[in-house]
Design a protein around this motif. Structure first.
Motif, PDB file in Angstrom:
ATOM      1  N   SER A 187       0.797  -1.037  -0.037  1.00 30.27           N
ATOM      2  CA  SER A 187       0.046  -0.469  -0.003  1.00 30.27           C
ATOM      3  C   SER A 187       0.706   1.398   0.055  1.00 30.27           C
ATOM      4  O   SER A 187       2.086   1.394   0.118  1.00 30.27           O
ATOM      5  N   ARG A 188      -0.157   2.297  -0.151  1.00 28.04           N
ATOM      6  CA  ARG A 188       0.837   3.767  -0.549  1.00 28.04           C
ATOM      7  C   ARG A 188       0.343   4.318   0.834  1.00 28.04           C
ATOM      8  O   ARG A 188       0.654   5.919   1.245  1.00 28.04           O
ATOM      9  N   ARG A 189      -0.465   4.237   2.307  1.00 29.89           N
ATOM     10  CA  ARG A 189      -0.751   4.787   2.537  1.00 29.89           C
ATOM     11  C   ARG A 189      -1.066   4.290   3.848  1.00 29.89           C
ATOM     12  O   ARG A 189      -0.666   2.774   4.456  1.00 29.89           O
ATOM     13  N   PRO A 190      -0.103   5.084   4.713  1.00 31.16           N
ATOM     14  CA  PRO A 190       0.585   4.787   6.084  1.00 31.16           C
ATOM     15  C   PRO A 190      -0.754   3.873   7.189  1.00 31.16           C
ATOM     16  O   PRO A 190      -0.832   2.892   7.624  1.00 31.16           O
ATOM     17  N   GLU A 191      -2.501   4.456   6.614  1.00 33.55           N
ATOM     18  CA  GLU A 191      -3.552   4.462   7.710  1.00 33.55           C
ATOM     19  C   GLU A 191      -3.785   3.150   7.553  1.00 33.55           C
ATOM     20  O   GLU A 191      -4.127   2.099   8.158  1.00 33.55           O
ATOM     21  N   THR A 192      -4.006   3.079   6.129  1.00 36.41           N
ATOM     22  CA  THR A 192      -4.230   0.856   6.004  1.00 36.41           C
ATOM     23  C   THR A 192      -3.259   0.300   6.868  1.00 36.41           C
ATOM     24  O   THR A 192      -3.951  -0.295   7.153  1.00 36.41           O
ATOM     25  N   VAL A 193      -2.075   0.920   6.239  1.00 37.93           N
ATOM     26  CA  VAL A 193      -1.373  -0.636   6.857  1.00 37.93           C
ATOM     27  C   VAL A 193      -1.405  -0.781   8.203  1.00 37.93           C
ATOM     28  O   VAL A 193      -0.974  -1.829   8.805  1.00 37.93           O
ATOM     29  N   LEU A 194      -1.393   0.333   9.234  1.00 38.96           N
ATOM     30  CA  LEU A 194      -1.146   1.096  10.174  1.00 38.96           C
ATOM     31  C   LEU A 194      -2.674   0.523  11.222  1.00 38.96           C
ATOM     32  O   LEU A 194      -2.209  -0.524  12.058  1.00 38.96           O
ATOM     33  N   SER A 195      -3.769   0.056  10.253  1.00 39.72           N
ATOM     34  CA  SER A 195      -5.131  -0.272  11.045  1.00 39.72           C
ATOM     35  C   SER A 195      -4.993  -1.605  10.582  1.00 39.72           C
ATOM     36  O   SER A 195      -5.843  -2.420  11.663  1.00 39.72           O
ATOM     37  N   ALA A 196      -3.765  -2.453   9.729  1.00 40.71           N
ATOM     38  CA  ALA A 196      -4.743  -3.863   8.860  1.00 40.71           C
ATOM     39  C   ALA A 196      -3.634  -5.086   9.931  1.00 40.71           C
ATOM     40  O   ALA A 196      -3.636  -5.837  10.526  1.00 40.71           O
ATOM     41  N   CYS A 197      -1.750  -4.277   9.685  1.00 38.89           N
ATOM     42  CA  CYS A 197      -1.339  -4.817  10.155  1.00 38.89           C
ATOM     43  C   CYS A 197      -0.702  -5.653  11.227  1.00 38.89           C
ATOM     44  O   CYS A 197      -0.348  -4.694  11.999  1.00 38.89           O
ATOM     45  N   GLU A 198      -0.395  -6.134  11.700  1.00 36.93           N
ATOM     46  CA  GLU A 198       1.137  -6.371  12.519  1.00 36.93           C
ATOM     47  C   GLU A 198       2.187  -5.299  12.564  1.00 36.93           C
ATOM     48  O   GLU A 198       2.972  -5.191  13.606  1.00 36.93           O
ATOM     49  N   GLU A 199       2.717  -6.184  11.261  1.00 38.95           N
ATOM     50  CA  GLU A 199       4.066  -5.809  10.906  1.00 38.95           C
ATOM     51  C   GLU A 199       3.974  -4.713   9.796  1.00 38.95           C
ATOM     52  O   GLU A 199       3.542  -4.871   8.758  1.00 38.95           O
ATOM     53  N   ALA A 200       5.073  -3.832   9.255  1.00 41.94           N
ATOM     54  CA  ALA A 200       5.262  -3.450   8.181  1.00 41.94           C
ATOM     55  C   ALA A 200       6.258  -2.979   7.692  1.00 41.94           C
ATOM     56  O   ALA A 200       7.837  -2.323   9.120  1.00 41.94           O
ATOM     57  N   THR A 201       6.595  -3.111   6.606  1.00 42.05           N
ATOM     58  CA  THR A 201       8.611  -3.275   6.285  1.00 42.05           C
ATOM     59  C   THR A 201       8.184  -1.622   5.493  1.00 42.05           C
ATOM     60  O   THR A 201       7.094  -1.336   4.490  1.00 42.05           O
ATOM     61  N   LEU A 202       9.089  -0.303   5.571  1.00 41.33           N
ATOM     62  CA  LEU A 202       8.893   0.755   4.977  1.00 41.33           C
ATOM     63  C   LEU A 202       9.844   0.568   3.831  1.00 41.33           C
ATOM     64  O   LEU A 202      11.325   0.884   4.115  1.00 41.33           O
ATOM     65  N   LEU A 203       9.472   1.139   2.141  1.00 40.34           N
ATOM     66  CA  LEU A 203      10.530   1.283   1.401  1.00 40.34           C
ATOM     67  C   LEU A 203      10.852   2.592   1.314  1.00 40.34           C
ATOM     68  O   LEU A 203      10.248   3.626   1.337  1.00 40.34           O
ATOM     69  N   CYS A 204      12.174   2.925   1.796  1.00 43.73           N
ATOM     70  CA  CYS A 204      12.305   4.262   1.851  1.00 43.73           C
ATOM     71  C   CYS A 204      13.280   4.757   0.948  1.00 43.73           C
ATOM     72  O   CYS A 204      14.297   3.610   0.502  1.00 43.73           O
ATOM     73  N   PRO A 205      13.090   5.811  -0.248  1.00 41.31           N
ATOM     74  CA  PRO A 205      14.515   5.928  -0.566  1.00 41.31           C
ATOM     75  C   PRO A 205      15.448   6.353  -0.848  1.00 41.31           C
ATOM     76  O   PRO A 205      15.475   7.044   0.606  1.00 41.31           O
ATOM     77  N   GLY A 206      16.096   5.813  -0.811  1.00 38.82           N
ATOM     78  CA  GLY A 206      17.685   6.616  -0.543  1.00 38.82           C
ATOM     79  C   GLY A 206      17.910   5.104   1.008  1.00 38.82           C
ATOM     80  O   GLY A 206      19.072   5.011   1.271  1.00 38.82           O
TER      81      GLY A 206
END
Lengths: 510, 343, 337
Positions: free
Chosen positions: A191-210
């Motif tokens: 997803s592109r939206r933090p809110e989605t991931v925050l409300s749904a998942c237990e863990e999240a991996t972030l793809l950050c530029p650089g």
């Protein structure tokens, strides 16, 4: 225990991505535009091969060479493209790939029973009697989820479902997916939206530029943290929007109805709106809500069945494409490669596509002049570093092509610029450039019609937003006084402003 | 009248079989324009088989003893051989289109050019003339069903059904109808058929469900070749007295027209084939058409030039297609090479 | 021409050369299997006779303009975005028109050629009408039209012209011939074809309408949205292709090539022209070169005698077309322009 461990280096923009997914886990992958999310999803689905690294499933190295092998390894995928197959009904679609019969014949009854069971068990809101050729994108997504469950996939990969679903539908999806996780499968949500991931998942991996990707526990972070990380340290700020006095009407459409030969319903029905000079108007809607048909009709590429279009006061409803271009319209379709450029032409030839009539003298092309003008456009676009006039268009990346074509249209100083999803092809680095250019068109007292499906894009750039659903306007909004959530309600067709034919609605509720 | 019906069937049946061949290929996603070429090749191979086997004398005793069953078996073997050779020929198209991602329309046209060249090459080498005939006798004496076989004398008349469907027919025609029915069932009612069709409509989705699109497309093209090869042989068997001359006068393209007119569906293809077959029949045998059975050859009396009749099937095809093309719908992904990495 | 453009042309040349060589090699292999004794000499005849022997050279020089013109016909259509299979039919129409002009009206050669062009244009116009009024695929309609034209001209021939052919003569209508040193006789058809090819190249590269045509052929939607009259250009192009093929028919007839039947030669030239155009990626100058090589091959093929049949030449052309199909695959857009 189910592990996927991936270290991928330098595959089309992903550097060193690692992820560990456990059985029954609900994991999110978060990243902004062009950070490699889709590439990652495609790798998992076997459509893309990483340059280095490995994928381990339950300890065995999985060689995902093709979508078939991904399916064989138990990975199910639901992504952007429609899975519709003409000629099959819904049950047929659900059965495809693992038909429920030992012999060659089709076991439709058995499939239907099984499907009904799973719908009951997980609470999937799908009507098994829907007609396959009338289902919209959201219903198809539910069908794909159901199919993955029926085919007993161990790993479910969902690529940006929040683009297709509204907030409420996402909530339902999350609860369904949680149940599926409870039954033992693992879910990977992109997803592109933090809110989605925050409300749904237990863990999240972030793809950050650089920076290399990092995994966080969602209980320990907030949306703002994620947003900052996603943007990176040197994130350019959103440009300031000056107050501009809006001028006269540039574009006016009245009761515009567009017909499409291939589909049963009119993509756009009875649409009326106006755009004034010095204003950015946004038509916001899901991808199938009809704004692409409207844009095509405005430029003359699609036929208009009834209604009127006026540009600067002149009726151009029956005008040819060339006349509309001359009258000051410019149009940038979102799939520029298919609709706006020729792959085997050089950049010089592509850049001269819109204004080619200028460099000619009694039929012969003035090549010197064409080259100079093309060079000028190229410099203005900022692509000169990456490509030159003699590169062939199919050698250019999507982003560069988009920037070049964007400059091409701006160069003509159109009275009305119609642009579809301007920041779709751009990365974080170049998106501000596009925004600046659009705002400068506005500052020069010309008009911009923005067509998009991203509420954030709409709110960030436009002065007014009109929400479209299934070809009709649902409501008009001021970006400062609305939210993505509210817009989502209208985009899904559930609410409708009274002014546009809706019944009286309840108060806005988050 | 029985003659009219019989002859119409003779033209219509290969037409519908070859049209179904086109359907199999296109449903799996490959445009098969090479139907004409495959027919030519299959026809040649079938005739060659018959000729060679006759030269070896295998079925000579059966012929001498008027063993109808054995002779029909011989005919059937020739049909199978023609089908197999048609499948082999179509592998060229399959390989070029699927593995090498060639342009399918040009490739099909190339095969249409290759087949007559290769066939004429070999005919000249084998028979030193432009046509390849059976080694001994003719198709009528070897393979045709006649009323004498059922105990009727020369002057006796069978009833209407008999004289239409039993006398002076080739069993090959009926075998083709059977094959058509079986293959249609396979396409629409089995798992294999469903997967084949989905590969032609949405290969990306099919692949992500575990279907081997490459294998399916090969299967579709090879089946297409087999059916077209068989159709080609049956065509020359029944209309050209089992002789191959490297040309089927556009029959393969007529089959394409039948396929389009029949909207890629077997039942409609059947009806379309009957219609086009009727025109072909009239064009070919107008001078011997005695419609009412009263001894008057009406069409011959009109004294229209032969060439006008020959032109009729092609012109009618154009006219018919012009009015129906608007609503036809080809499989969505046909002609587009399958690229697993494509977005 | 930029560096990259040159590199591209060179790459295409290499690929075309590879395809041609593979086709020739395949056929040679076939000959070897079929008739080992005469294989080597037949291969030599096939490849070289068209250029080395005097008779072969005149034949080559007769076939070359025909292939150039039919190749141009298919090539222009390709640039505009279609696959033109109607060349044989238009060739026949052109030849027939020229013949009528010569036999019935006793017109001079230039008038006959004009009639040939008109005949071909008529064929093109019919195709264009069919294509734009209905959605029949251009391939099916072209093939059906080919057969129709064949039957039609056969009828007209039987109905009147054959009688005229016995009485009148076409000396006045024959194309002027001039001698190249004492090597070979060349009809005026050759310079006409060369000039047309050069003209086509210039128009495509330097004029606005050439640009419009190329754009329309490359991406109809993009051309449409740039305001180009795509449909009008396409109709014009179809008629123009007809003109070229018709001229080919006229030149063929008026150069006195009456050995082989018109139906056979129209099919051969029409489809060999297709192979020539595809092999040279529809570039007019490439067509000139590919036509020359193919003409040599075909004339060598005709000289083959003995137990190796004459179809060998067409086999090579068919295989070449198959190879070009691989090169021109839809995914490889680089090769399409």
């Amino acid at each position: 225990m189910l592990h996927i461990s991936k270290q991928i280096g330098d595959a089309a923009g992903i550097a060193d991505f690692s992820l560990r997914l456990n059985k029954g886990a609900f994991h999110g992958v978060l990243g902004a535009h062009c950070t490699g999310k889709t590439t990652l999803a495609r790798i998992l689905n076997g459509m893309c091969i990483p340059d280095s690294g490995s994928i381990l499933i339950e300890g065995d190295e999985a060689d995902l060479r093709s979508p078939r092998s991904a399916a064989a390894w138990g990975i199910g995928f639901a992504g952007e493209e429609s899975p519709y197959v003409h000629g099959l009904d819904l049950i047929g679609h659900l059965m495809l790939g693992s038909e429920f019969a030992p012999s060659g014949k089709l076991g439709k009854r058995a499939a239907r029973t099984q499907a009904a069971e799973f719908i009951e068990q997980y609470g999937i809101p799908l009507d098994l009697d829907s007609r396959a050729d009338e289902m919209n994108r959201a219903e198809w997504l539910w069908a794909e989820v159901l199919r993955m469950v029926m085919q007993k996939r161990d790993i479910l990969v969902l690529d940006e479902p929040d683009v297709v679903f509204t907030r409420q539908e996402m909530d339902t999806l999350v609860s369904v997916l949680r149940k599926i996780c409870g039954a033992g499968s693992a879910v990977l949500l992109f997803s592109r939206r933090p809110e989605t991931v925050l409300s749904a998942c237990e863990e999240a991996t972030l793809l950050c530029p650089g920076r290399p990707a990092e995994t966080y526990r969602t209980s320990e972070a907030t949306a703002e943290d994620f947003l900052c990380l996603m943007r990176g340290e040197n994130a350019p700020q959103a440009p300031e929007k000056k107050e501009i006095t809006v001028g006269g009407i540039v574009l006016e459409t009245r009761r515009l109805t567009v017909r499409d030969q291939d589909s049963a319903d009119d993509p756009a029905h009875d649409v009326s709106f106006e755009v004034r000079s010095g204003e950015i108007l946004c038509l916001l809607g899901r991808p199938d809500s009809g704004w692409d048909a409207l844009g095509a009709a405005l430029i003359g590429a699609k036929e208009m069945v009834s209604g009127r279009i006026k540009l600067d006061g002149k009726d151009i409803s029956r005008a040819s494409v060339r006349d509309r271009l001359r009258a000051g319209m410019a149009y940038l379709p979102r799939n520029i490669r298919e609709l706006g450029a020729i792959d085997y032409f050089t950049l010089e030839e592509n850049l001269s596509l819109q204004g080619y009539m200028h460099y000619q003298e009694s039929g012969w092309i003035k090549r010197r002049q064409r080259r100079d003008e093309a060079a000028h456009i190229l410099d203005a676009s900022g692509v000169s570093g990456r490509a030159d006039l003699d590169s062939y268009a199919d050698e250019l990346a999507d982003e560069s092509l988009w920037l070049a074509m964007f400059s091409r249209e701006l160069e003509r100083r159109p009275a009305l610029l119609i642009v579809e999803e301007p920041t779709r092809h751009t990365s974080e680095r170049t998106a501000p450039f596009i925004r600046e250019q659009l705002l400068s068109v506005r500052a020069n007292h010309r008009a911009v019609l923005l067509l998009t499906s991203q509420p954030e894009e709409a709110m960030g750039l436009s002065d007014r937003i009109l929400v479209l659903h299934e070809g009709e306007i649902m409501g008009e909004f001021d970006p400062a006084n609305t939210s993505a959530r509210e817009l989502g309600w209208y985009m899904s067709g559930q609410w409708r402003q009274q002014r546009y034919g809706g019944a009286a609605i309840e108060g806005e509720d988050e | 009248m029985p003659f009219l019906i019989r002859q119409t069937l003779v033209y219509a049946v290969p037409l519908m079989l070859v049209a179904l061949a086109g359907v199999f290929a296109e449903r799996s996603g490959i445009i098969n324009l090479a139907l004409e070429g495959i027919m030519i090749f299959g026809a040649f191979m079938g005739v060659l088989f018959v000729r060679t086997v006759q030269e070896w004398g295998w079925f000579q005793p059966a012929y001498d003893a008027s063993n109808v069953l054995a002779l029909q078996g011989f005919c059937f073997l020739a049909m199978l051989f023609a089908a197999a050779m048609g499948a082999v020929f179509s592998l060229l198209l399959a390989f070029a289109a699927i593995n090498l991602k060639a342009d399918q329309t040009i490739g099909g046209t190339a095969l249409n050019l290759l087949a007559p060249a290769v066939v004429l090459f070999f005919i000249r080498m084998i028979a030193n003339q432009n046509t390849l005939n059976m080694f001994k006798g003719d198709a009528a004496s070897w393979f045709m069903l006649k009323k004498s076989m059922f105990g009727y004398g020369r002057k006796d008349n069978m009833n209407f059904l008999g004289s239409t469907f039993v006398d002076k027919v080739y069993v090959a025609t009926y075998i083709c109808i059977l094959v058509f029915v079986i293959m249609s069932i396979i396409l629409y009612k089995t798992r294999f058929g469903m997967r084949l069709r989905s590969c032609g409509e949405n290969p990306q989705a099919s692949a992500s469900l575990g279907i081997n699109v490459v294998k399916m497309r090969y299967a579709g093209t090879v089946i297409s070749g087999a059916l077209a090869g068989m159709g080609g042989f049956v065509y020359v068997l029944t209309t050209a007295n089992c002789s191959a001359n490297g040309d089927v006068a556009g029959f393969g393209f007529l089959a394409l027209a039948v396929m389009i007119f029949g909207n890629w569906k077997p039942l409609n293809i059947c009806l379309a084939a009957l219609l086009f077959g009727l025109f072909k029949c009239v064009a070919a045998s107008y001078s011997t058409l005695d419609i009412n059975g009263d001894g008057v050859y009406m069409l011959k009396e009109l004294n229209i030039n032969t060439n006008i009749y020959r032109m009729l099937p092609y012109v009618i095809t154009l006219v018919v297609l012009a009015f129906t093309s608007k609503s036809s719908r080809a499989p969505k992904a046909e002609g587009i090479p399958y690229d697993p990495g494509k977005r | 021409m930029s560096r990259r453009g040159e590199k591209r042309i060179f790459q295409r040349f290499l690929r075309a050369f590879a395809v041609f060589s593979v086709s020739v090699a395949t056929v040679c292999g076939l000959l070897l299997c079929v008739n080992p004794a005469e294989a080597w000499s037949s291969v030599q005849t096939l490849l070289l006779d068209g250029f080395l022997s005097k008779a072969g050279r005149s034949k080559t020089l007769l076939i070359w303009p025909l292939l150039m013109l039919t190749g141009l016909s298919v090539g222009c259509a390709w640039k505009a975005g279609f696959l033109h299979l109607g060349a044989p039919g238009q060739f026949t129409l052109g030849a027939f028109a020229a013949m009528s002009g010569g036999l019935l009206l006793n017109l001079p050669w230039w008038a006959c050629l004009l009639l040939a062009a008109l005949g071909g244009a008529l064929g093109g116009a019919i195709l264009s009408l069919i294509r734009h009024q209905s959605r029949i695929s251009e391939i099916l309609s072209a093939v059906m039209l080919n057969y129709t034209v064949l039957c039609l001209t056969q009828w007209l021939w039987e109905d009147g012209l054959s009688a005229a052919a016995e009485t009148a003569s076409m000396i006045r209508s024959a194309l002027p011939v001039f001698l190249l040193g004492n090597q070979a006789a060349v009809s005026l058809g050759l310079p006409i074809a060369l000039v047309l090819c050069l003209g086509a190249w210039a128009v495509l590269r330097f004029t606005v309408i050439g640009f419009e045509v190329k754009t329309g052929g490359g991406n109809r939607e993009a051309a449409w949205r740039a305001g180009m009259p795509v449909d009008r250009n396409r109709k014009l192009l179809l008629v123009l292709s007809g003109v070229f093929s018709g001229l080919a028919g006229g030149v063929c007839l008026l150069s006195g090539m009456t050995g082989t039947a018109l139906s056979v030669i129209s099919v051969r030239m029409g489809y060999a022209g297709l192979a020539v155009a595809m092999l040279s990626f529809a570039h007019p100058m490439g067509i000139v070169a590919a036509a020359l090589v193919s003409a040599g091959l075909l004339s060598g093929g005709e000289t083959l005698s003995g137990t190796i049949p004459q179809e060998t030449g067409m086999m090579v052309m068919a295989l070449t077309l198959l190879g070009s199909a691989v090169l021109l695959g839809k995914n490889k857009k680089k090769n399409r322009g």
